[in-house]
Write a protein that holds these residues in place. Structure first.
Motif, short mmCIF file in Angstrom:
data_model
loop_
_atom_site.label_atom_id
_atom_site.label_comp_id
_atom_site.label_asym_id
_atom_site.label_seq_id
_atom_site.Cartn_x
_atom_site.Cartn_y
_atom_site.Cartn_z
N GLU A 182 0.83 -1.21 0.00
CA GLU A 182 0.00 0.00 0.00
C GLU A 182 0.86 1.26 0.00
O GLU A 182 0.65 2.19 -0.78
CB GLU A 182 -0.88 -0.05 1.27
N LEU A 183 1.85 1.27 0.88
CA LEU A 183 2.76 2.43 0.98
C LEU A 183 3.52 2.60 -0.33
O LEU A 183 3.72 3.72 -0.81
CB LEU A 183 3.74 2.21 2.15
N ARG A 184 3.92 1.48 -0.91
CA ARG A 184 4.69 1.52 -2.17
C ARG A 184 3.83 2.09 -3.30
O ARG A 184 4.32 2.79 -4.17
CB ARG A 184 5.18 0.12 -2.51
N LYS A 185 2.54 1.77 -3.26
CA LYS A 185 1.63 2.28 -4.29
C LYS A 185 1.54 3.81 -4.21
O LYS A 185 1.55 4.50 -5.22
CB LYS A 185 0.25 1.65 -4.10
N LYS A 186 1.48 4.30 -2.97
CA LYS A 186 1.35 5.75 -2.76
C LYS A 186 2.65 6.50 -3.03
O LYS A 186 2.65 7.61 -3.54
CB LYS A 186 0.94 6.01 -1.30
N LEU A 187 3.76 5.90 -2.59
CA LEU A 187 5.05 6.61 -2.60
C LEU A 187 6.11 5.75 -3.30
O LEU A 187 7.17 5.47 -2.73
CB LEU A 187 5.50 6.88 -1.16
N THR A 188 5.81 5.36 -4.52
CA THR A 188 6.64 4.36 -5.20
C THR A 188 8.14 4.71 -5.19
O THR A 188 8.96 3.90 -4.76
CB THR A 188 6.17 4.18 -6.66
N ASP A 189 8.47 5.93 -5.64
CA ASP A 189 9.89 6.29 -5.75
C ASP A 189 10.60 6.26 -4.41
O ASP A 189 11.73 5.80 -4.30
CB ASP A 189 10.05 7.71 -6.34
N ARG A 193 13.46 3.43 -3.03
CA ARG A 193 14.79 3.82 -2.53
C ARG A 193 15.06 3.20 -1.16
O ARG A 193 16.19 2.86 -0.85
CB ARG A 193 14.92 5.34 -2.49
N VAL A 194 14.02 3.10 -0.35
CA VAL A 194 14.19 2.42 0.95
C VAL A 194 14.59 0.96 0.69
O VAL A 194 15.51 0.44 1.33
CB VAL A 194 12.89 2.50 1.79
N PHE A 195 13.92 0.31 -0.26
CA PHE A 195 14.29 -1.08 -0.61
C PHE A 195 15.74 -1.15 -1.06
O PHE A 195 16.46 -2.09 -0.73
CB PHE A 195 13.39 -1.61 -1.73
N ASP A 196 16.17 -0.14 -1.83
CA ASP A 196 17.57 -0.14 -2.31
C ASP A 196 18.56 -0.05 -1.16
O ASP A 196 19.61 -0.69 -1.18
CB ASP A 196 17.80 1.02 -3.30
N ALA A 223 10.70 3.02 8.64
CA ALA A 223 10.23 3.88 7.55
C ALA A 223 9.12 3.19 6.75
O ALA A 223 8.19 3.85 6.27
CB ALA A 223 11.40 4.26 6.64
N LEU A 224 9.22 1.89 6.62
CA LEU A 224 8.19 1.14 5.87
C LEU A 224 6.91 0.94 6.68
O LEU A 224 5.90 0.45 6.17
CB LEU A 224 8.74 -0.23 5.45
N GLY A 225 6.97 1.30 7.95
CA GLY A 225 5.77 1.23 8.80
C GLY A 225 5.49 -0.13 9.39
O GLY A 225 4.36 -0.41 9.81
#
Ligand code: PMV
Length: 288
Positions: A182-189, A193-196, A223-225
């Motif tokens: 859900e968070l990734r859908k809202k704030l993809t970029d 970067r957090v995943f990176d 940060a990912l909640g």
């Protein structure tokens, strides 16, 4: 015959691994033991209950028997389970019990299964019960050792003693994976970067400095909640005691892992009624 298989912890990379980044997972020296004896009916004894084949009360064990019987039909078996792996704490207890049961059945009924076949069956059991799963838990439980995921490359880390603190909150993997999606859908970029960062942390772990990397990984999970106030409090307290810590697994509860001096770990073990584990090299094995 009696067999056993180890539990696991995710050292680095949970959640990011769902999106193709690296993770580091290790088997731990807590094992699930399964004894299988020939019988003319099926009986399962575990700390949960004594049942026959029961897909509600003993889903992993029952499906393990079912999958085994597709390879070698049997009239019955008496299965006894004893486990050092805490249940539903993200420590891979479900995979460990599946693998241990398959290994014990293999030994008792001379099925001659290779580790690869045991893993394939345990992987099917994971899908039978959960409908979804990466296969990492049955893989690590079957083979033991420490692994870089997704390559499944065996790696060696510096010698580690790891404290495992139970947050007392339940962790529901599917819910947390959905939350991150859900968070990734809202704030993809941003989330990519957090995943990176998590990916870089997992890869860096091969060269050491685990404490610093635990701290960075925990910040990213926050940060990912997927951290909680309770987890944050435990991490904070551990840090005050000189232990670098992060949540392990899906988060939202579950377990916290930490590394530090033996002295600090021992004090924290008492304070939190925690356990101290080490990476385990040996996977599924016959005990007798
Ligand atoms: O707590 P566990 O062992 O279910 O770990 C979940 C790890 C995730 O990365 C969040 C999900 C996954 O399938 O890799």
């Amino acid at each position: 015959m009696r067999a056993s298989a180890p539990g696991k912890i995710i050292l680095f990379g949970e959640h990011a691994v769902v999106y193709g980044r690296h993770a580091v997972v290790t088997a731990i020296n807590l094992r699930c033991y399964a004894e299988a004896k020939k019988s003319n009916s099926f009986k399962i004894h575990s700390p949960i209950a004594t049942t026959g084949i029961d897909y509600e009360k003993h889903p992993y064990i029952s499906y393990a028997i079912k999958r085994f019987m597709e390879i070698k039909p049997i009239d019955g078996a008496e299965i006894k389970i004893e486990s050092e792996v805490p249940i539903a704490s993200g420590l891979g207890s479900s995979a460990a019990v599946s693998v241990a049961v398959l290994k014990a059945l293999d030994a008792e009924f001379d099925a001659g299964l290779s580790n690869e076949e045991i893993f394939e069956l345990a992987r099917k059991v994971e899908l039978d019960v959960q409908g979804i799963g990466s296969g990492t838990d049955p893989f690590v439980s079957t083979y033991g050792g420490t692994w870089l995921i997704p390559e499944r490359k065996r790696i060696k880390l510096e010698k580690l003693k790891i404290i495992v603190v139970d947050s007392g909150e339940k962790s529901v993997t599917a819910e947390m994976v959905a939350k991150v999606a859900e968070l990734r859908k809202k704030l993809t970029d941003v989330v990519e970067r957090v995943f990176d960062v998590i990916d870089a942390v997992s890869l860096k772990a091969l060269n050491g400095d685990i404490p610093k990397l635990f701290k960075i990984n925990q910040c990213m999970l926050k940060a990912l909640g997927v951290s909680t106030r309770k987890i944050d409090e435990i991490v904070q307290k551990l840090e005050e005691m000189g232990i670098a810590a992060k949540l392990t697994g899906a988060g939202g509860g579950g377990s916290i892992i930490g590394v530090g001096s033996e002295d600090a770990l021992e004090k924290a073990r008492k304070l939190f009624n925690a356990i101290i584990v080490e990476p385990e090299q040996e996977g599924a094995r016959v005990e007798d």
